[in-house]
Design an enzyme around this catalytic site. Structure first.
Site, PDB file in Angstrom:
ATOM      1  N   ASP A 307       2.269  -0.461  -0.056  1.00 28.82           N
ATOM      2  CA  ASP A 307       3.380  -1.201   0.558  1.00 28.82           C
ATOM      3  C   ASP A 307       2.970  -2.665   0.469  1.00 28.82           C
ATOM      4  O   ASP A 307       2.378  -3.219   1.387  1.00 28.82           O
ATOM      5  CB  ASP A 307       3.566  -0.746   2.006  1.00 28.82           C
ATOM      6  N   CYS A 360       9.443  -5.096  -0.036  1.00 32.55           N
ATOM      7  CA  CYS A 360      10.734  -5.421   0.590  1.00 32.55           C
ATOM      8  C   CYS A 360      11.185  -6.770   0.036  1.00 32.55           C
ATOM      9  O   CYS A 360      11.570  -7.667   0.779  1.00 32.55           O
ATOM     10  CB  CYS A 360      10.652  -5.424   2.111  1.00 32.55           C
TER      11      CYS A 360
END
Length: 431
Positions: A307, A360
């Site tokens: 991530d 993101c």
């Protein structure tokens, strides 16, 4: 406090943010400390105005022909809240704690100004230096995508299947009127409109670990990793543990997840979250000085999940002030970190194993371009196409979000109704 006083206070906070280039949350906290007479509802109303102004900062400034805090607030009342000039004039009465009356020029701009001739970065409310990067990512839809990133986000929850089904969670939270998320089979969505979100951490369903706060895109990212019961999984950037918890639920507490982060402080919340969620297959591997705490995982992992630290451009709906603090230097730093993490992950992926890369961000530099650079240096790895990725995860409908710029899935508020996310899975060849 009156609504007009809320607007005056919001302008004051915007001045502080602009002058000191600080996070909005810090400026709002300091304002509240200095104005203790303001109740919780007043502070919430002021915060809502401030964040609306930050979401629409560029378009509001264009409408008003000025980028002062007052101009941005007035423009945002029109652009974000749909107020007509007469309604804004009524707020700006100049009486007591209300803003000063509108000037003739301000009233004219509010009545007649249009965004039709505005450049994409102003219509889309993103920094001008990012304009070529948004165009590279979205082409003619750059302004539309930026505008979607400037909207308010709903509250999304992930149902913890270790403890209950989505149907049971819907029943437990019925008083909040949740609805199933459109894309994630394990999500719930609460539309808060312009009001305050519910105090979810006080809800019994949350306290007992039945649900977790997690945007639908983040839920999908974890599902696309396709972690299976019995696998050995390394979450290399576990942070507070959101994706670790999601992966553990996918694996039905079978197999093993190793949660690691280069900054042990970020791991601090994970222990309480694991206990609340009923997760039993996670080992937390916090850093210990110069010791290699992951040495025993070399070439052993079926899945390594990254991530990756990124610019966060896909999460602007939740952090609208962050986009105006973002500088080109930050992007350069994130690109170096991403390259280093991908390189570091290679040692842990066993033959036939896979590496999941998630950001993101909506920028190609952090997503498809980063994967292309990795693959150019590692001929024993191959990326799954977006369609193959969706199919393997049992979510074939997500194939419509396959990236047009390379392998992987690309999500955004304008296309999928989620935060902006990129997910790519790279498989290592069998030896």
């Amino acid at each position: 406090m009156t609504p007009a006083a809320h607007v005056s206070a919001a302008i004051e906070v915007l001045d502080d943010i602009a002058r000191r280039r600080r996070p909005a949350a810090d400026a709002l906290k300091d304002w509240g400390i200095a104005h203790r007479f303001a109740g919780s509802k007043d502070r919430a109303a002021i915060a809502s105005l401030v964040f609306d102004a930050l979401r629409k900062r560029a378009s509001a400034a264009f409408v008003m022909g000025n980028d002062t805090s007052r101009a941005i607030m007035l423009g945002a009342l029109r652009e974000a809240r749909g107020f007509e000039a007469a309604a804004i004039a009524a707020v700006c009465s100049g009486e007591r704690h209300a803003p000063a009356p509108l000037s003739d020029a301000e009233r004219e701009r509010l009545e007649t100004a249009s965004l039709d001739a505005a450049p994409d970065h102003m219509r889309g409310d993103y920094p001008e230096w990012l304009a070529p990067r948004f165009e590279a990512a979205f082409g003619a839809r750059a302004a539309e995508e930026g505008a979607a990133l400037a909207a308010r986000a709903p509250v999304d929850l992930r149902v913890n299947l270790l403890k209950c089904s989505r149907e049971q969670a819907l029943e437990k939270l019925a008083h909040l009127a949740p609805a199933p998320t459109p894309l994630s089979p394990i999500g719930l969505r609460i539309d808060v409109g312009r009001g305050r979100g519910p105090a979810l951490t006080a809800e019994t369903a949350y306290v007992k670990g039945l649900v977790e706060l997690q945007d639908e895109a983040s839920q999908l990212a974890a599902l696309l990793c396709a972690a299976a019961p019995g696998e050995q999984v390394l979450d290399l950037c576990a942070g507070g543990g959101g994706k670790t918890l999601a992966l553990a639920a996918q694996m039905h507490n079978r197999g093993q997840i190793y949660a690691h982060d280069s900054d042990g402080r970020r791991l601090a919340p994970i222990h309480e979250r694991l206990e609340r969620a009923g997760v039993r297959n996670v080992q937390v591997r916090a850093p210990r000085g110069k010791a290699d705490v992951l040495a025993d995982l070399d070439a052993r992992c079926d899945l390594v999940a990254i991530d990756a630290p990124c610019t966060g451009t896909g999460a602007w709906r939740r952090h609208p002030d962050a986009k105006w603090r973002l500088a080109p230097g930050a992007l350069d730093a994130r690109l170096k970190e991403q390259a280093a993490l991908l390189e570091a992950a290679v040692r842990f992926v066993k033959p036939g194993g896979r590496l999941a890369y998630v950001t993101c961000s909506v920028l190609r530099e952090e997503n498809e371009d980063r994967i292309a650079a990795f693959l150019a240096e590692h001929s024993d790895f191959a990326a799954l196409s977006g369609a193959a990725l969706a199919e393997k995860a049992g979510l074939p409908d997500l194939a419509r979000f396959a990236s047009p710029h390379g392998p992987g899935i690309r999500l955004s508020p304008a296309t999928s109704g989620t935060d902006g996310f990129y997910v790519c899975v790279i498989r290592r060849a069998d030896r």
